[in-house]
Design an enzyme around this catalytic site. Structure first.
Site, PDB file in Angstrom:
ATOM      1  CB  CYS A 252      10.313 -25.780 -38.935  1.00 53.20           C
ATOM      2  SG  CYS A 252       9.100 -27.110 -38.782  1.00 53.20           S
TER       3      CYS A 252
ATOM      4  CB  CYS B 146      10.032 -32.494 -42.836  1.00 50.83           C
ATOM      5  SG  CYS B 146       9.704 -32.846 -41.093  1.00 50.83           S
TER       6      CYS B 146
ATOM      7  CG  ASN C 234      -1.680 -49.919 -30.705  1.00 50.67           C
ATOM      8  OD1 ASN C 234      -1.181 -50.316 -31.751  1.00 50.67           O
ATOM      9  ND2 ASN C 234      -0.961 -49.407 -29.725  1.00 50.67           N
TER      10      ASN C 234
ATOM     11  CB  CYS D  76       0.561 -38.815 -24.496  1.00 47.38           C
ATOM     12  SG  CYS D  76      -1.195 -38.480 -24.374  1.00 47.38           S
TER      13      CYS D  76
END
Length: 466
Positions: free
Chosen positions: A100, A182, A324, A422
């Site tokens: 995976c 998962c 947020n 990020c």
């Protein structure tokens, strides 16, 4: 700890191990941004030779490898055998690891993962922009498993596999991994993977549903089905029965993201909460929200402490999304303006401010922040402190505008900027502009482990200007 690599670290590893004695060996010095082990060969004359990138190898290990791509200066290789294992090597927590593509670092101790991500951040800052933080923050970390509240699952009808597969892509492949569970998904979602396969396999459009988008809220788990053809009545009955049995909400997406609508049960509200601030954030499953709820809460707390805003301050939140950071900032008494490039998210932010009784302390505007100019920034007026939370592309136009304003002697530049990133590469690029051209210093930076067991490096940095 395991002294041998997980046999599923690559599909060829088990069969290749028998021929390991015929394979070349290299000492691994570091990891790259894709979590591949990096080693360097030595030429016959003792000079540095080719760089070898070995999937599944760890720093400090001596490994046998088999190259699958050769270039003049480097080779890419599969791991064949670990000759000398690193003390950082651990047994992966998921049986699907290696096949995976959802995780790339489960074979590495979680503390070592954090240390490597911190080094990646610092290396990017220095090598790309010659910037060093005055202080390295303690990493923001949380649960290693069951953290992924957002995910895009691929659906594929595979005759050779006997039906429908639902899961992540295989590593570096367009094929879908044959997954039964998962470990990084919430347990109740992981337990649904096999039932979802059976559900989709029973639909009339089982080969016309390419993906399922997952969004888990405080009370509701939403599954968005991308449907290329309409459901028939029998299909709808199957979805309703599944939703009732597994306590999920189905949404349907017949075309683009703007066509998403709740199917059943339609009346449930998808939302996440920020209990420290008494905030509830309704959202649609196609809206951008953070993948990791626990880390998001800690991240917001650190961002607010780093901003250290006073009730009399004017604050600017760029790339604000659905609010947020904006709304928690507003609970501290300061006046906050949020700017977002998406009209849909800007509208949601306005609604969330109203929903939480914070409309009087907030304002929002929709602007393309990737094309913003110095004149645009100056027209906003002066804000005491900024929070910047861009996507992977970073905030290049914003930082260029600040550099231009600084060189022009403008008084609109904030004294402090908290930057949530990020991408260490784009953070480094933007930090170079802020430090070398806009008069800021990098007061501190540290990693945010939003995606444990992956090579994704998220971070938070604070810039100050005298």
């Amino acid at each position: 700890m395991s002294s041998q690599p997980n046999p599923t670290s690559h599909p060829e590893a088990a069969s290749a191990a028998s021929a390991a004695s015929n394979d070349p060996v290299v000492k691994i010095d570091s990891l790259d941004m894709e979590a591949r082990g990096v080693g360097r060969l030595e030429n016959e004359d003792g000079t540095p030779g080719k760089v070898i990138f070995v999937e599944g190898a760890l720093p400090g290990e001596t490994v046998a490898y088999r190259s699958y791509r050769r270039k003049p200066s480097y080779e890419q290789a599969h791991l064949v055998e670990v000759k000398q294992a690193s003390v950082m090597r651990v047994k992966p927590g998921c049986q699907h690891f290696g096949v995976c593509g959802g995780c790339s670092m489960q074979h590495l101790d979680s503390r070592a993962q954090l240390a490597i991500k911190q080094r990646v951040l610092e290396d990017n800052l220095w090598h790309l922009s010659k910037v060093k933080p005055d202080v390295v923050f303690r990493p923001i970390a949380g649960p290693d498993w069951g953290y992924r509240y957002r995910a895009r699952l691929t659906v594929r009808h595979v005759v050779k596999k006997g039906g429908v597969l639902v899961g992540f892509h295989e590593r570096k492949s367009s094929y879908v991994a044959d997954m039964t569970h998962c470990e990084i998904l919430p347990p109740h979602v992981s337990a649904m993977l096999v039932p979802l396969r059976e559900l989709v396999g029973g639909l009339s459009i089982h080969d016309r549903m390419p993906q399922i988008e997952l969004a888990v809220g405080a009370e509701v788990t939403a599954l968005v089905l991308r449907v290329l053809e309409p459901l028939n009545d029998a299909d709808k009955d199957l979805l309703r029965a599944f939703a009732d049995q597994h306590q999920v909400q189905f949404w349907l997406q017949p075309k683009g993201p703007d066509t998403v609508y709740p199917f059943y049960p339609a009346e449930q509200e998808l939302a996440y909460t920020l209990p420290e601030f008494g905030i509830r954030m309704p959202f649609k499953p196609t809206d951008f929200t953070q993948v990791n709820h626990q880390i998001n809460r800690v991240l917001i707390g650190r961002a607010l402490r780093l901003l250290d805003a006073k009730p009399t301050d004017r604050l600017l939140d760029l790339f604000c999304g659905i609010g947020n950071f904006t709304l928690p900032l507003a609970t501290q008494g300061a006046s906050v303006m949020g700017i977002e490039g998406s009209e849909v998210l800007t509208t949601r932010a306005l609604a969330n401010a109203e929903y939480n009784g914070l409309a009087a302390k907030t304002s929002f505007a929709c602007r393309n922040l990737f094309e913003v100019t110095a004149e645009d920034i100056a027209a906003l007026g002066r804000f005491d402190r900024w929070l910047v939370d861009p996507p992977r592309e970073g905030a290049l136009a914003v930082c260029k505008a600040l550099a231009e304003l600084s060189q022009a002697g403008s008084d609109v530049l904030p004294k402090r900027i908290v930057y949530v990133s990020c991408s260490p590469a784009t953070l480094a690029r933007d930090a170079g502009l802020l430090v070398h051209e806009a008069g800021y210093r990098l007061a501190g930076a540290g990693v945010v482990n939003m995606f444990p067991h992956t090579s994704h490096v998220e971070s938070i940095a604070v810039f100050e200007r005298d």
